[in-house]
Design a protein around this motif. Structure first.
Motif, short mmCIF file in Angstrom:
data_model
loop_
_atom_site.label_atom_id
_atom_site.label_comp_id
_atom_site.label_asym_id
_atom_site.label_seq_id
_atom_site.Cartn_x
_atom_site.Cartn_y
_atom_site.Cartn_z
N UNK A 67 37.25 -2.23 18.50
CA UNK A 67 36.65 -1.27 18.00
C UNK A 67 37.51 -0.09 18.35
N UNK A 68 37.59 1.00 17.42
CA UNK A 68 38.48 2.16 17.57
C UNK A 68 38.07 3.00 19.03
N UNK A 69 39.32 3.25 19.50
CA UNK A 69 39.26 3.88 20.82
C UNK A 69 39.01 2.91 21.92
N UNK A 106 42.90 -7.28 23.39
CA UNK A 106 43.33 -6.57 22.30
C UNK A 106 43.41 -5.07 22.82
N UNK A 107 44.41 -4.52 22.38
CA UNK A 107 44.36 -2.96 22.65
C UNK A 107 43.64 -2.26 21.92
N UNK A 108 43.31 -0.89 22.03
CA UNK A 108 42.56 -0.01 21.45
C UNK A 108 42.66 -0.16 19.91
N UNK A 109 41.80 -0.54 19.47
CA UNK A 109 41.59 -0.53 17.73
C UNK A 109 42.45 -1.39 17.10
N UNK A 110 43.04 -2.67 17.85
CA UNK A 110 43.99 -3.47 17.31
C UNK A 110 43.18 -4.49 16.54
N UNK A 111 43.89 -5.18 15.73
CA UNK A 111 43.32 -6.20 14.86
C UNK A 111 43.43 -7.62 15.62
#
Length: 162
Positions: A101-103, A45-50
Motif C-alpha cells: 500500500x502507498x506509504x 516489499x518497499x513502500x508502494x512497490x508492486x
C-alpha cells in the motif's frame, strides 16, 4: 519428501533474492522438496512497490498471509487492502495482483498448492526488476510456472494515479 517425512527450512538457510527498493524474495521451499504438495516464499516489499502484476494460476490455489504492513490486492475486479494478520486465498483461475500500500512496506508469506517449481520464476522476476532482463522473457514460461499474465490496465491505472 514422503508422507512420513517432515520438510524443515531453518532460519537463514533459504536463498534470499534481492529486489530494488529494499525488497526481497526469501525462497523457502519449492515443489520438489515437498513431493509437489506446495511451494512457499516470503516477500518483502518497499513502500508502494508492486509485488505481482495481474495474473492467474490454472492449476494452483495461492494463499497470502500478511506478516507486516499492508497490501493492496486486485482480486478479479475487486480492489481490497489487507493489513498485518490478514489472509487472502486465491482459487485457480482468478486474476489477481498485489503490491504494498502507498506509504507502507509489506511482508507476506505466499503458499502455492499444489506446488510448482517456481524458484527460477522468482529469480527471473528479480532480474527484470533490476533491469537485466525484460518482462517478455517470462512470457514463454507461463505454462512452466503456472503464471498466466492478464491485462494490467485494471491494476496499473489506480496505482499509477496516486
Amino acid at each position: 519428501m514422503t508422507t512420513s517425512q517432515a520438510h524443515v527450512v531453518h532460519a537463514g538457510a533459504a536463498e534470499v533474492v534481492g529486489l530494488p527498493g529494499g525488497g526481497a524474495f526469501t525462497l523457502l521451499t519449492d515443489a520438489s522438496a515437498t513431493g509437489g504438495a506446495l511451494g512457499a516464499n516470503r516477500l518483502t516489499l518497499g513502500p508502494g512497490r508492486d509485488g505481482a502484476r495481474p495474473h492467474h494460476h490454472a492449476l494452483s490455489t495461492e494463499l497470502f498471509y500478511v506478516l507486516d504492513g499492508a497490501l493492496e490486492f486486485l482480486l478479479g475486479e475487486e480492489a481490497v487492502t489487507v493489513a498485518t494478520g490478514g489472509l487472502v486465498v486465491v482459487p485457480p483461475g482468478l486474476v489477481h495482483a498485489f503490491g504494498a500500500a502507498p506509504g507502507t512496506g509489506a511482508e507476506l508469506l505466499s503458499v502455492l498448492t499444489p506446488g510448482v517449481e517456481r524458484f527460477g520464476y522468482f529469480r527471473q522476476l528479480a532480474r527484470i526488476q533490476h533491469g537485466s532482463a525484460s518482462f517478455g522473457s517470462l512470457l514463454p514460461e507461463q505454462e512452466r510456472y503456472d503464471v498466466h499474465f492478464a491485462d494490467a490496465a485494471a491494476w496499473t491505472s489506480p496505482r499509477s494515479s496516486r
